[in-house]
Design an enzyme around this catalytic site. Structure first.
Site, PDB file in Angstrom:
ATOM      1  CG  LEU A  49      -1.766  -1.306   1.887  1.00 46.65           C
ATOM      2  CD1 LEU A  49      -2.632  -1.009   2.870  1.00 46.65           C
ATOM      3  CD2 LEU A  49      -2.496  -1.375   0.283  1.00 46.65           C
ATOM      4  CB  SER A  51       0.308   7.285   0.326  1.00 46.00           C
ATOM      5  OG  SER A  51      -0.674   6.657   1.441  1.00 46.00           O
ATOM      6  CD  GLU A  52       0.403  11.819  -5.492  1.00 47.95           C
ATOM      7  OE1 GLU A  52      -0.051  11.906  -6.527  1.00 47.95           O
ATOM      8  OE2 GLU A  52      -1.120  11.979  -4.826  1.00 47.95           O
ATOM      9  CB  CYS A  64      10.475  11.040   2.353  1.00 47.25           C
ATOM     10  SG  CYS A  64      10.148  10.735   0.785  1.00 47.25           S
ATOM     11  CB  CYS A  66       8.052   7.409  -0.207  1.00 47.58           C
ATOM     12  SG  CYS A  66       7.432   8.369   1.031  1.00 47.58           S
ATOM     13  CG  ASP A 125      -0.947   8.708   9.270  1.00 44.62           C
ATOM     14  OD1 ASP A 125      -1.084   9.205   7.806  1.00 44.62           O
ATOM     15  OD2 ASP A 125       0.413   7.550   8.822  1.00 44.62           O
ATOM     16  NE  ARG A 127      -0.075   7.492   5.377  1.00 48.96           N
ATOM     17  CZ  ARG A 127       0.678   6.815   5.081  1.00 48.96           C
ATOM     18  NH1 ARG A 127       1.306   6.308   4.430  1.00 48.96           N
ATOM     19  NH2 ARG A 127       1.444   6.620   6.101  1.00 48.96           N
TER      20      ARG A 127
END
Length: 202
Positions: A49, A51-52, A64, A66, A125, A127
């Protein structure tokens, strides 16, 4: 939650060829799912999963982890011969790109990633993962092996009735620019960080 499948297409990449599926929520929010190999509903599916993160995923930011996690997750899926990436459009842990820039400014001035969000009036957060259930249900998947350091993602899927048979940490991308960010994620947000991620850079 109503999440509708719209269409799919081939997506050749330097890692291999994926199939890309587009989904839209009632709100108009769009998400995509990349699959690799044949999806077999009775077998736990290796998934991420993600997240953009425009800065990390597309602009190669080192602030980061990511972008590093995205690349590694896709590599792991290809190596496994089967899996899926759910790419969720919730930039900046849900606060949006412009607010993320503001949060980065606060971090430049000394705040950590949690403090920066809080100073802007947001939770650490924002999300959510409710859209993941209908996306996975489109492939009749209800058992997964989850590539994540974040125990909240594991719990979110369990709360949706999806069985997480294994949590697989994805600890990559530590550098001089994101060291304190990773520390904060471990110490204040409960993320799994091992392999020296909390040690001083030397």
């Amino acid at each position: 939650m109503s999440v509708n499948f719209v269409d799919s297409c081939r997506l050749p990449t330097h890692l291999g060829e994926f199939e890309m599926y587009g989904f839209v929520e009632e709100s108009g929010q769009e998400h995509i799912m990349l699959t690799y190999g044949e999806i077999t509903p009775d077998k736990p599916l290796l998934i991420r999963l993600h997240s953009e993160c425009l800065t990390g995923d597309s602009l190669f930011s080192m602030r980061c982890d990511c972008g590093y996690q995205l690349e590694t997750a896709l590599e792991n899926i290809v190596d496994a011969g089967q899996g899926a990436l759910l790419y969720l459009r919730q930039e900046g842990r849900g606060i949006g790109l412009i607010n993320k820039i503001k949060a980065y400014h606060l971090q430049d001035d000394g705040a950590d990633t949690v403090e920066a969000n809080e100073q802007l009036g947001f939770a650490a957060d924002l999300r959510r993962y409710t859209m993941c259930k209908p996306m996975l249900e489109h492939f009749r998947v209800n058992k997964v092996k989850l590539l994540t350091n974040n125990p909240k993602k594991v719990q979110a899927l369990k709360d949706l009735g999806i069985e997480v048979v294994e949590q697989m940490p994805i600890q990559v991308g530590r550098n001089q620019y994101n060291h304190e960010y990773l520390n904060t994620k471990a110490e204040r947000m409960g993320h799994m960080m091992t392999h020296g991620l909390l040690s001083d850079l030397g």
